[in-house]
Design a protein around this motif. Structure first.
Motif, PDB file in Angstrom:
ATOM      1  N   PHE A 161       0.825  -1.215   0.000  1.00 38.88           N
ATOM      2  CA  PHE A 161       0.000   0.000   0.000  1.00 38.88           C
ATOM      3  C   PHE A 161       0.858   1.265   0.000  1.00 38.88           C
ATOM      4  O   PHE A 161       0.461   2.298  -0.567  1.00 38.88           O
ATOM      5  CB  PHE A 161      -0.943  -0.017   1.203  1.00 38.88           C
ATOM      6  N   GLY A 162       2.032   1.192   0.637  1.00 44.71           N
ATOM      7  CA  GLY A 162       2.956   2.322   0.555  1.00 44.71           C
ATOM      8  C   GLY A 162       3.378   2.568  -0.879  1.00 44.71           C
ATOM      9  O   GLY A 162       3.530   3.728  -1.323  1.00 44.71           O
TER      10      GLY A 162
ATOM     11  N   THR B 126      -3.716  11.279  -6.138  1.00 41.84           N
ATOM     12  CA  THR B 126      -4.715  10.386  -5.508  1.00 41.84           C
ATOM     13  C   THR B 126      -4.119   9.623  -4.322  1.00 41.84           C
ATOM     14  O   THR B 126      -4.553   8.518  -4.013  1.00 41.84           O
ATOM     15  CB  THR B 126      -5.246   9.374  -6.545  1.00 41.84           C
ATOM     16  N   ARG B 127      -3.108  10.207  -3.653  1.00 39.09           N
ATOM     17  CA  ARG B 127      -2.436   9.458  -2.585  1.00 39.09           C
ATOM     18  C   ARG B 127      -3.369   9.135  -1.412  1.00 39.09           C
ATOM     19  O   ARG B 127      -3.133   8.188  -0.665  1.00 39.09           O
ATOM     20  CB  ARG B 127      -1.221  10.241  -2.072  1.00 39.09           C
ATOM     21  N   VAL B 128      -4.441   9.907  -1.261  1.00 33.09           N
ATOM     22  CA  VAL B 128      -5.385   9.635  -0.166  1.00 33.09           C
ATOM     23  C   VAL B 128      -5.999   8.243  -0.312  1.00 33.09           C
ATOM     24  O   VAL B 128      -6.311   7.579   0.685  1.00 33.09           O
ATOM     25  CB  VAL B 128      -6.489  10.714  -0.125  1.00 33.09           C
ATOM     26  N   ILE B 129      -6.172   7.772  -1.547  1.00 29.32           N
ATOM     27  CA  ILE B 129      -6.819   6.469  -1.770  1.00 29.32           C
ATOM     28  C   ILE B 129      -5.941   5.339  -1.236  1.00 29.32           C
ATOM     29  O   ILE B 129      -6.382   4.488  -0.461  1.00 29.32           O
ATOM     30  CB  ILE B 129      -7.115   6.262  -3.268  1.00 29.32           C
ATOM     31  N   GLY B 130      -4.661   5.325  -1.629  1.00 30.59           N
ATOM     32  CA  GLY B 130      -3.764   4.267  -1.168  1.00 30.59           C
ATOM     33  C   GLY B 130      -3.534   4.308   0.330  1.00 30.59           C
ATOM     34  O   GLY B 130      -3.513   3.275   1.004  1.00 30.59           O
ATOM     35  N   ALA B 131      -3.369   5.525   0.892  1.00 32.46           N
ATOM     36  CA  ALA B 131      -3.081   5.649   2.327  1.00 32.46           C
ATOM     37  C   ALA B 131      -4.274   5.226   3.180  1.00 32.46           C
ATOM     38  O   ALA B 131      -4.132   4.492   4.172  1.00 32.46           O
ATOM     39  CB  ALA B 131      -2.687   7.087   2.651  1.00 32.46           C
ATOM     40  N   MET B 132      -5.491   5.688   2.799  1.00 31.74           N
ATOM     41  CA  MET B 132      -6.669   5.313   3.572  1.00 31.74           C
ATOM     42  C   MET B 132      -7.002   3.830   3.400  1.00 31.74           C
ATOM     43  O   MET B 132      -7.396   3.146   4.357  1.00 31.74           O
ATOM     44  CB  MET B 132      -7.871   6.159   3.162  1.00 31.74           C
ATOM     45  N   ALA B 133      -6.840   3.304   2.181  1.00 32.13           N
ATOM     46  CA  ALA B 133      -7.116   1.887   1.942  1.00 32.13           C
ATOM     47  C   ALA B 133      -6.192   1.006   2.765  1.00 32.13           C
ATOM     48  O   ALA B 133      -6.593  -0.077   3.232  1.00 32.13           O
ATOM     49  CB  ALA B 133      -6.974   1.566   0.462  1.00 32.13           C
ATOM     50  N   ALA B 134      -4.943   1.471   2.972  1.00 28.66           N
ATOM     51  CA  ALA B 134      -4.006   0.695   3.799  1.00 28.66           C
ATOM     52  C   ALA B 134      -4.557   0.499   5.204  1.00 28.66           C
ATOM     53  O   ALA B 134      -4.502  -0.598   5.771  1.00 28.66           O
ATOM     54  CB  ALA B 134      -2.655   1.407   3.850  1.00 28.66           C
TER      55      ALA B 134
ATOM     56  N   ILE C  93      -1.751  -0.702  12.132  1.00 29.21           N
ATOM     57  CA  ILE C  93      -0.293  -0.836  11.949  1.00 29.21           C
ATOM     58  C   ILE C  93       0.069  -0.678  10.478  1.00 29.21           C
ATOM     59  O   ILE C  93       0.999   0.057  10.111  1.00 29.21           O
ATOM     60  CB  ILE C  93       0.208  -2.180  12.498  1.00 29.21           C
ATOM     61  N   VAL C  94      -0.658  -1.382   9.611  1.00 28.60           N
ATOM     62  CA  VAL C  94      -0.397  -1.290   8.173  1.00 28.60           C
ATOM     63  C   VAL C  94      -0.661   0.134   7.687  1.00 28.60           C
ATOM     64  O   VAL C  94       0.112   0.692   6.897  1.00 28.60           O
ATOM     65  CB  VAL C  94      -1.258  -2.308   7.400  1.00 28.60           C
ATOM     66  N   GLY C  95      -1.751   0.751   8.167  1.00 20.28           N
ATOM     67  CA  GLY C  95      -2.061   2.125   7.788  1.00 20.28           C
ATOM     68  C   GLY C  95      -0.955   3.080   8.192  1.00 20.28           C
ATOM     69  O   GLY C  95      -0.574   3.983   7.422  1.00 20.28           O
ATOM     70  N   LEU C  96      -0.406   2.879   9.392  1.00 20.28           N
ATOM     71  CA  LEU C  96       0.664   3.749   9.885  1.00 20.28           C
ATOM     72  C   LEU C  96       1.913   3.639   9.015  1.00 20.28           C
ATOM     73  O   LEU C  96       2.450   4.646   8.537  1.00 20.28           O
ATOM     74  CB  LEU C  96       0.988   3.393  11.337  1.00 20.28           C
ATOM     75  N   TYR C  97       2.385   2.397   8.802  1.00 24.76           N
ATOM     76  CA  TYR C  97       3.660   2.230   8.095  1.00 24.76           C
ATOM     77  C   TYR C  97       3.536   2.493   6.595  1.00 24.76           C
ATOM     78  O   TYR C  97       4.473   3.015   5.966  1.00 24.76           O
ATOM     79  CB  TYR C  97       4.223   0.838   8.356  1.00 24.76           C
ATOM     80  N   ALA C  98       2.388   2.160   5.999  1.00 23.98           N
ATOM     81  CA  ALA C  98       2.205   2.448   4.571  1.00 23.98           C
ATOM     82  C   ALA C  98       2.181   3.959   4.336  1.00 23.98           C
ATOM     83  O   ALA C  98       2.828   4.476   3.407  1.00 23.98           O
ATOM     84  CB  ALA C  98       0.912   1.808   4.076  1.00 23.98           C
ATOM     85  N   SER C  99       1.448   4.674   5.193  1.00 26.96           N
ATOM     86  CA  SER C  99       1.393   6.130   5.031  1.00 26.96           C
ATOM     87  C   SER C  99       2.735   6.766   5.381  1.00 26.96           C
ATOM     88  O   SER C  99       3.099   7.807   4.803  1.00 26.96           O
ATOM     89  CB  SER C  99       0.283   6.708   5.904  1.00 26.96           C
ATOM     90  N   LEU C 100       3.491   6.148   6.302  1.00 24.28           N
ATOM     91  CA  LEU C 100       4.821   6.673   6.634  1.00 24.28           C
ATOM     92  C   LEU C 100       5.754   6.569   5.431  1.00 24.28           C
ATOM     93  O   LEU C 100       6.502   7.517   5.120  1.00 24.28           O
ATOM     94  CB  LEU C 100       5.400   5.911   7.820  1.00 24.28           C
ATOM     95  N   LEU C 101       5.710   5.432   4.727  1.00 24.95           N
ATOM     96  CA  LEU C 101       6.520   5.279   3.514  1.00 24.95           C
ATOM     97  C   LEU C 101       6.139   6.336   2.483  1.00 24.95           C
ATOM     98  O   LEU C 101       7.009   6.982   1.855  1.00 24.95           O
ATOM     99  CB  LEU C 101       6.320   3.880   2.923  1.00 24.95           C
TER     100      LEU C 101
ATOM    101  N   LEU D 145      -3.641   6.930   9.285  1.00 29.44           N
ATOM    102  CA  LEU D 145      -4.135   6.778  10.657  1.00 29.44           C
ATOM    103  C   LEU D 145      -5.658   6.848  10.706  1.00 29.44           C
ATOM    104  O   LEU D 145      -6.300   6.138  11.494  1.00 29.44           O
ATOM    105  CB  LEU D 145      -3.525   7.867  11.545  1.00 29.44           C
ATOM    106  N   LEU D 146      -6.241   7.688   9.842  1.00 29.52           N
ATOM    107  CA  LEU D 146      -7.692   7.803   9.797  1.00 29.52           C
ATOM    108  C   LEU D 146      -8.326   6.491   9.316  1.00 29.52           C
ATOM    109  O   LEU D 146      -9.304   5.995   9.903  1.00 29.52           O
ATOM    110  CB  LEU D 146      -8.077   8.953   8.867  1.00 29.52           C
ATOM    111  N   GLY D 147      -7.738   5.910   8.273  1.00 31.09           N
ATOM    112  CA  GLY D 147      -8.231   4.620   7.791  1.00 31.09           C
ATOM    113  C   GLY D 147      -8.074   3.526   8.835  1.00 31.09           C
ATOM    114  O   GLY D 147      -8.971   2.719   9.062  1.00 31.09           O
TER     115      GLY D 147
END
Length: 563
Positions: free
Chosen positions: A51-52, A72-80, A87-95, A122-124
């Motif tokens: 997802f990152g 469209t980065r909001v789509i990948g970050a929220m989907a993560a 945890i996945v949402g945190l690290y994917a959005s961090l990348l 984090l929201l996702g």
């Protein structure tokens, strides 16, 4: 015209992400990872990278509009976060945030874009539990994405200098970004709908499989896990009904049964329990192992398999363990873990019920044996004294009485049997009365009204204590002891009446008897009352009618007793 071009290119970016989502949703590994509730660190790291990568791709393919890159980065970050968890949402959005901060342009928006990217993940992740419970509605998802884009705009205003540039950019991009990205995430998430449909199908299949396993396996546990023959059938049934490669059943100390569909290696580690089984019994919960340690005696046999162990529990104590193994996979299927846990839970309940029945049976037999070894010393003394007196006058009759006495005590000491044919119990009563008849002679009057054949088994030594009580207390006003025994078949059972013509039982004695208390030095009647209730049910104890004209004790023996 510029606005139409931006919308068109943004739609193309969304279409690219949706295409990627559709491809990912077809991979079995991705399906398993999304459906898995407890993921390993490796699984979470893999999903974070996937997802990152989407966030980075969305940023890379962004549309430059001069002062800002529409993406469209909001789509990948929220989907993560929504599909992979916090945890996945945190690290994917961090990348994604690191990439955005380092490579996005212009740098004036880098900090704001990086911060909002982290916020998306984090929201996702925060809404992951709500999404996983199946309560999600598409309008909720749309509103959440709109809220995320509004937060992005707020970040632009907060972190961008000069503020006027940020404000101009927001006025230019806000409407297409909010509407299209919110719509895009709906399409993106819906691409994974088939994964959840497959989950429902898998759970339905698992429920059917668990029901079939329970139907076939639970009867094999009636004699406990110590019965090796039944456990071999238990393990064989599991292998037939599942895709598991092998099954092992253990008790607390050693392996009982071990079988495998494809025995590629001949290896017998002398009944040792694998470490995973010991851990499961110590923890009282399900344990998984993706790699057997090299130091384990099972390594050569199971190095190509992943293992799962679940303990059989009775009263919060592990009494054994069910260990299964499958060809090594990168992740464990949650449905397989749930199936094994479900099977073990049902098996534990069956083992607990079987143990309860065994304890009840042992208690009943112990009570029966205790009664069988009860010998009335006064009766023995009187019987021997009677035989001694008869010896002088009629030696043949004395020999006959000795044989009867021997038969009487042989029946009493037959401790292996506690249910006997009705005729055998009546023969024992006749032996007793014959000995008493030799003692009391014409002062003992006995009347029988019993069919020649009653095809029913009744508890041993159930009638003699009542008859003995009638002989002892059944003296009428003429000084004679009258005992009448009547039996008649009734439905699928038999009803027996034992009468005397004595003075009757005092009220307090009758109350003690019906409450299960011993009466004086004798426990015969109270024991019979307890046994009848234990074997035939609480409502099937002795029915006693007593007046000053005599006492009648009524017993009903059912063919389908509950004991």
């Amino acid at each position: 015209m510029q606005g139409n071009r931006l919308v068109f290119e943004l739609i193309l970016n969304i279409a690219l992400l949706v295409l990627i989502a559709n491809l990912l949703s077809k991979f079995r590994l991705i399906q398993k990872l999304i459906l898995q509730e407890r993921r390993s660190l490796g699984s979470q790291a893999f999903m974070s990278v996937v997802f990152g990568g989407m966030v980075i791709l969305s940023t890379y393919t962004g549309i430059d509009i001069g002062s800002y890159s529409l993406n469209t980065r909001v789509i990948g970050a929220m989907a993560a976060g929504l599909l992979g968890g916090p945890i996945v949402g945190l690290y994917a959005s961090l990348l994604g945030a690191v990439y955005v901060y380092v490579f996005s342009s212009p740098q004036a928006f880098a900090m704001a874009s990086a911060f909002s990217t982290m916020l998306f993940g984090l929201l996702g992740g925060g809404f992951y539990p709500y999404f996983q419970r199946g309560k999600w509605k598409y309008q909720d998802l749309f509103l959440l994405a709109c809220f995320a884009e509004v937060c992005d705009m707020v970040c632009l205003l907060r972190f961008t200098v000069p503020v006027q540039m940020a404000l101009n950019t927001i006025l230019e991009i806000s409407v297409p970004m909010i509407v299209l990205n919110a719509s895009g995430i709906l399409i993106f998430i819906s691409s994974f709908n088939q994964v959840f449909v497959l989950q429902d199908v898998e759970r339905s299949r698992q429920l059917q499989q668990a029901s079939e396993l329970a139907r076939k396996c639970l009867p094999l546990l009636l004699q406990g896990i110590e019965n090796r023959e039944n456990m071999e059938s238990f393990a064989g049934t599991i292998l037939e009904e599942t895709d598991w490669a092998g099954v092992m059943i253990t008790d607390r100390n050693e392996m009982i049964v071990c079988c495998q569909k494809e025995a590629e290696k001949e290896f017998q580690p002398e009944g040792q329990i694998p470490d995973i089984g010991i851990r499961a019994m110590e923890s009282g919960g399900l344990e998984t192992m993706s790699q057997v340690p090299i130091s384990s005696p099972w390594y050569e046999w199971m190095k190509d398999y992943s293992l799962v162990a679940a303990p059989f529990m009775i009263q919060n104590q592990a009494v054994g363990c069910l260990i299964v193994w499958v060809k090594k996979q990168w992740v464990f299927m949650q449905s397989e873990l749930e199936l094994q846990q479900h099977l073990v839970n049902l098996s534990s309940y069956q083992l607990a019920l079987s143990e309860l029945e065994r304890q009840k049976d042992m208690r009943q037999k112990a009570e029966f044996k205790a009664l069988q070894f009860q010998v009335n010393p006064h009766f023995l003394f009187n019987a021997l004294n009677t035989v001694s007196c008869v010896c002088r006058e009629n030696p043949d009759r004395a020999r006959e009485l000795l044989i009867i006495l021997a038969n009487y005590f042989r029946y009493n000491l037959n401790s292996e049997v506690y249910m006997v044919p009705f005729e055998e119990e009546m023969d024992h009563v006749r032996d007793y009365l014959e000995l008493e008849k030799a003692r009391f002679e014409e002062n003992l009057v006995i009347a029988y009204e019993v069919p020649d054949k009653i095809g029913l088994k009744i508890p041993t030594l159930i009638l003699q204590p009542i008859v003995e009580n009638a002989v002892r207390y059944g003296m009428n006003r003429q000084g004679k002891r009258v005992v009448a025994i009547k039996a008649k078949e009734e439905g699928a059972g038999c009803r027996v009446y034992i009468r005397d013509e004595g003075k009757g039982m005092p009220k307090e004695v009758l109350e003690k008897l019906m409450s299960g208390q011993a009466i004086g030095n004798s426990v015969g009647l109270s024991n019979v009352h307890k046994r009848m209730k234990s074997i035939y049910g609480e409502e099937k104890g002795l029915l006693i009618t007593s007046t000053n004209e005599g006492t009648c004790v009524e017993l009903y023996f059912a063919d389908n007793h509950v004991g």
